[in-house]
Design a protein around this motif. Structure first.
Motif, PDB file in Angstrom:
ATOM      1  N   GLN A   6       0.817  -1.201   0.000  1.00  0.00           N
ATOM      2  CA  GLN A   6       0.000   0.000   0.000  1.00  0.00           C
ATOM      3  C   GLN A   6       0.856   1.260   0.000  1.00  0.00           C
ATOM      4  O   GLN A   6       0.462   2.272  -0.549  1.00  0.00           O
ATOM      5  CB  GLN A   6      -0.943   0.004   1.196  1.00  0.00           C
ATOM      6  N   ASN A   7       2.031   1.209   0.606  1.00  0.00           N
ATOM      7  CA  ASN A   7       2.906   2.374   0.672  1.00  0.00           C
ATOM      8  C   ASN A   7       3.838   2.477  -0.523  1.00  0.00           C
ATOM      9  O   ASN A   7       4.456   3.508  -0.720  1.00  0.00           O
ATOM     10  CB  ASN A   7       3.714   2.360   1.963  1.00  0.00           C
ATOM     11  N   ARG A   8       3.964   1.425  -1.301  1.00  0.00           N
ATOM     12  CA  ARG A   8       4.820   1.438  -2.484  1.00  0.00           C
ATOM     13  C   ARG A   8       4.112   2.207  -3.595  1.00  0.00           C
ATOM     14  O   ARG A   8       2.952   1.948  -3.898  1.00  0.00           O
ATOM     15  CB  ARG A   8       5.091   0.007  -2.943  1.00  0.00           C
ATOM     16  N   PRO A   9       4.789   3.184  -4.203  1.00  0.00           N
ATOM     17  CA  PRO A   9       4.152   3.935  -5.277  1.00  0.00           C
ATOM     18  C   PRO A   9       3.739   3.012  -6.423  1.00  0.00           C
ATOM     19  O   PRO A   9       4.455   2.079  -6.769  1.00  0.00           O
ATOM     20  CB  PRO A   9       5.246   4.898  -5.739  1.00  0.00           C
ATOM     21  N   SER A  10       2.575   3.276  -7.004  1.00  0.00           N
ATOM     22  CA  SER A  10       2.089   2.454  -8.108  1.00  0.00           C
ATOM     23  C   SER A  10       2.686   2.878  -9.444  1.00  0.00           C
ATOM     24  O   SER A  10       2.711   2.102 -10.394  1.00  0.00           O
ATOM     25  CB  SER A  10       0.567   2.515  -8.181  1.00  0.00           C
ATOM     26  N   HIS A  11       3.190   4.122  -9.518  1.00  0.00           N
ATOM     27  CA  HIS A  11       3.730   4.645 -10.765  1.00  0.00           C
ATOM     28  C   HIS A  11       4.997   5.467 -10.499  1.00  0.00           C
ATOM     29  O   HIS A  11       5.194   5.965  -9.397  1.00  0.00           O
ATOM     30  CB  HIS A  11       2.711   5.558 -11.455  1.00  0.00           C
ATOM     31  N   ALA A  31       3.993   8.268  -7.998  1.00  0.00           N
ATOM     32  CA  ALA A  31       2.556   8.537  -7.888  1.00  0.00           C
ATOM     33  C   ALA A  31       1.845   7.339  -7.273  1.00  0.00           C
ATOM     34  O   ALA A  31       2.280   6.191  -7.432  1.00  0.00           O
ATOM     35  CB  ALA A  31       1.968   8.839  -9.263  1.00  0.00           C
ATOM     36  N   TRP A  32       0.746   7.640  -6.566  1.00  0.00           N
ATOM     37  CA  TRP A  32      -0.123   6.621  -5.986  1.00  0.00           C
ATOM     38  C   TRP A  32      -1.548   6.903  -6.428  1.00  0.00           C
ATOM     39  O   TRP A  32      -1.957   8.067  -6.505  1.00  0.00           O
ATOM     40  CB  TRP A  32      -0.136   6.699  -4.463  1.00  0.00           C
ATOM     41  N   ALA A  33      -2.330   5.870  -6.665  1.00  0.00           N
ATOM     42  CA  ALA A  33      -3.757   6.059  -6.948  1.00  0.00           C
ATOM     43  C   ALA A  33      -4.441   6.549  -5.673  1.00  0.00           C
ATOM     44  O   ALA A  33      -4.083   6.138  -4.564  1.00  0.00           O
ATOM     45  CB  ALA A  33      -4.384   4.749  -7.414  1.00  0.00           C
ATOM     46  N   THR A  34      -5.420   7.445  -5.817  1.00  0.00           N
ATOM     47  CA  THR A  34      -6.190   7.911  -4.664  1.00  0.00           C
ATOM     48  C   THR A  34      -7.106   6.794  -4.185  1.00  0.00           C
ATOM     49  O   THR A  34      -7.385   5.838  -4.919  1.00  0.00           O
ATOM     50  CB  THR A  34      -7.024   9.159  -5.020  1.00  0.00           C
ATOM     51  N   ASP A  36     -10.246   6.671  -3.753  1.00  0.00           N
ATOM     52  CA  ASP A  36     -11.481   6.487  -4.517  1.00  0.00           C
ATOM     53  C   ASP A  36     -11.216   6.023  -5.952  1.00  0.00           C
ATOM     54  O   ASP A  36     -12.141   5.760  -6.706  1.00  0.00           O
ATOM     55  CB  ASP A  36     -12.340   7.756  -4.515  1.00  0.00           C
ATOM     56  N   GLY A  37      -9.932   5.929  -6.343  1.00  0.00           N
ATOM     57  CA  GLY A  37      -9.574   5.436  -7.668  1.00  0.00           C
ATOM     58  C   GLY A  37      -9.841   6.417  -8.796  1.00  0.00           C
ATOM     59  O   GLY A  37      -9.753   6.062  -9.963  1.00  0.00           O
ATOM     60  N   LYS A  38     -10.121   7.679  -8.461  1.00  0.00           N
ATOM     61  CA  LYS A  38     -10.460   8.662  -9.488  1.00  0.00           C
ATOM     62  C   LYS A  38      -9.321   9.620  -9.820  1.00  0.00           C
ATOM     63  O   LYS A  38      -9.495  10.543 -10.608  1.00  0.00           O
ATOM     64  CB  LYS A  38     -11.686   9.470  -9.052  1.00  0.00           C
ATOM     65  N   GLY A  39      -8.159   9.383  -9.241  1.00  0.00           N
ATOM     66  CA  GLY A  39      -7.035  10.272  -9.504  1.00  0.00           C
ATOM     67  C   GLY A  39      -5.750   9.713  -8.929  1.00  0.00           C
ATOM     68  O   GLY A  39      -5.691   8.550  -8.522  1.00  0.00           O
ATOM     69  N   PHE A  40      -4.724  10.555  -8.896  1.00  0.00           N
ATOM     70  CA  PHE A  40      -3.419  10.157  -8.392  1.00  0.00           C
ATOM     71  C   PHE A  40      -2.854  11.245  -7.499  1.00  0.00           C
ATOM     72  O   PHE A  40      -3.104  12.432  -7.708  1.00  0.00           O
ATOM     73  CB  PHE A  40      -2.435   9.922  -9.553  1.00  0.00           C
ATOM     74  N   THR A  41      -2.075  10.834  -6.504  1.00  0.00           N
ATOM     75  CA  THR A  41      -1.295  11.747  -5.694  1.00  0.00           C
ATOM     76  C   THR A  41       0.127  11.674  -6.201  1.00  0.00           C
ATOM     77  O   THR A  41       0.696  10.582  -6.324  1.00  0.00           O
ATOM     78  CB  THR A  41      -1.351  11.341  -4.204  1.00  0.00           C
ATOM     79  N   LEU A  42       0.706  12.832  -6.519  1.00  0.00           N
ATOM     80  CA  LEU A  42       2.054  12.887  -7.071  1.00  0.00           C
ATOM     81  C   LEU A  42       3.023  13.418  -6.033  1.00  0.00           C
ATOM     82  O   LEU A  42       2.712  14.361  -5.311  1.00  0.00           O
ATOM     83  CB  LEU A  42       2.101  13.810  -8.291  1.00  0.00           C
ATOM     84  N   ASN A  43       4.216  12.828  -5.978  1.00  0.00           N
ATOM     85  CA  ASN A  43       5.303  13.311  -5.135  1.00  0.00           C
ATOM     86  C   ASN A  43       6.460  13.602  -6.080  1.00  0.00           C
ATOM     87  O   ASN A  43       7.125  12.692  -6.570  1.00  0.00           O
ATOM     88  CB  ASN A  43       5.681  12.256  -4.101  1.00  0.00           C
ATOM     89  N   LEU A  44       6.679  14.890  -6.367  1.00  0.00           N
ATOM     90  CA  LEU A  44       7.699  15.300  -7.323  1.00  0.00           C
ATOM     91  C   LEU A  44       8.983  15.702  -6.614  1.00  0.00           C
ATOM     92  O   LEU A  44       8.956  16.449  -5.639  1.00  0.00           O
ATOM     93  CB  LEU A  44       7.195  16.478  -8.155  1.00  0.00           C
ATOM     94  N   ASN A  45      10.114  15.216  -7.131  1.00  0.00           N
ATOM     95  CA  ASN A  45      11.428  15.620  -6.647  1.00  0.00           C
ATOM     96  C   ASN A  45      12.000  16.737  -7.512  1.00  0.00           C
ATOM     97  O   ASN A  45      12.956  17.391  -7.121  1.00  0.00           O
ATOM     98  CB  ASN A  45      12.396  14.434  -6.656  1.00  0.00           C
ATOM     99  N   ALA A  46      11.422  16.917  -8.688  1.00  0.00           N
ATOM    100  CA  ALA A  46      11.846  17.963  -9.619  1.00  0.00           C
ATOM    101  C   ALA A  46      10.657  18.316 -10.492  1.00  0.00           C
ATOM    102  O   ALA A  46       9.722  17.520 -10.643  1.00  0.00           O
ATOM    103  CB  ALA A  46      13.001  17.458 -10.483  1.00  0.00           C
ATOM    104  N   LEU A  47      10.699  19.502 -11.056  1.00  0.00           N
ATOM    105  CA  LEU A  47       9.637  19.960 -11.940  1.00  0.00           C
ATOM    106  C   LEU A  47      10.289  20.363 -13.254  1.00  0.00           C
ATOM    107  O   LEU A  47      11.097  21.295 -13.287  1.00  0.00           O
ATOM    108  CB  LEU A  47       8.903  21.140 -11.309  1.00  0.00           C
TER     109      LEU A  47
END
Length: 68
Positions: A6-11, A31-34, A36-47
């Motif tokens: 569950q803690n491992r990023p899916s993408h 990224a991880w799926a939210t 509700d499965g309707k989106g993703f949470t992103l953790n960016l190290n760079a933009l």
């Protein structure tokens, strides 16, 4: 799904510049799926300032290659 998965990023997220065999892939986050499965949470190290962002399924063989 186990608690460990569950803690491992899916993408994984990459900034990609160029096309085809000449493309340069830079790992920029995960990224991880939210819930509700309707989106993703992103953790960016760079933009990235240019190029495109590609989101790929987090696969062990992709991690070894460093790109998708």
């Amino acid at each position: 799904m186990s608690d460990a998965n569950q803690n491992r990023p899916s993408h994984r997220l990459f900034a990609v510049n160029g096309e085809g065999d000449n493309a340069r892939w830079t790992d920029i986050g995960v990224a991880w799926a939210t819930r509700d499965g309707k989106g993703f949470t992103l953790n960016l190290n760079a933009l990235p300032l240019n190029g495109r962002v590609v989101m790929r399924i987090n696969d062990a063989k992709d991690e070894k290659k460093g790109r998708g």
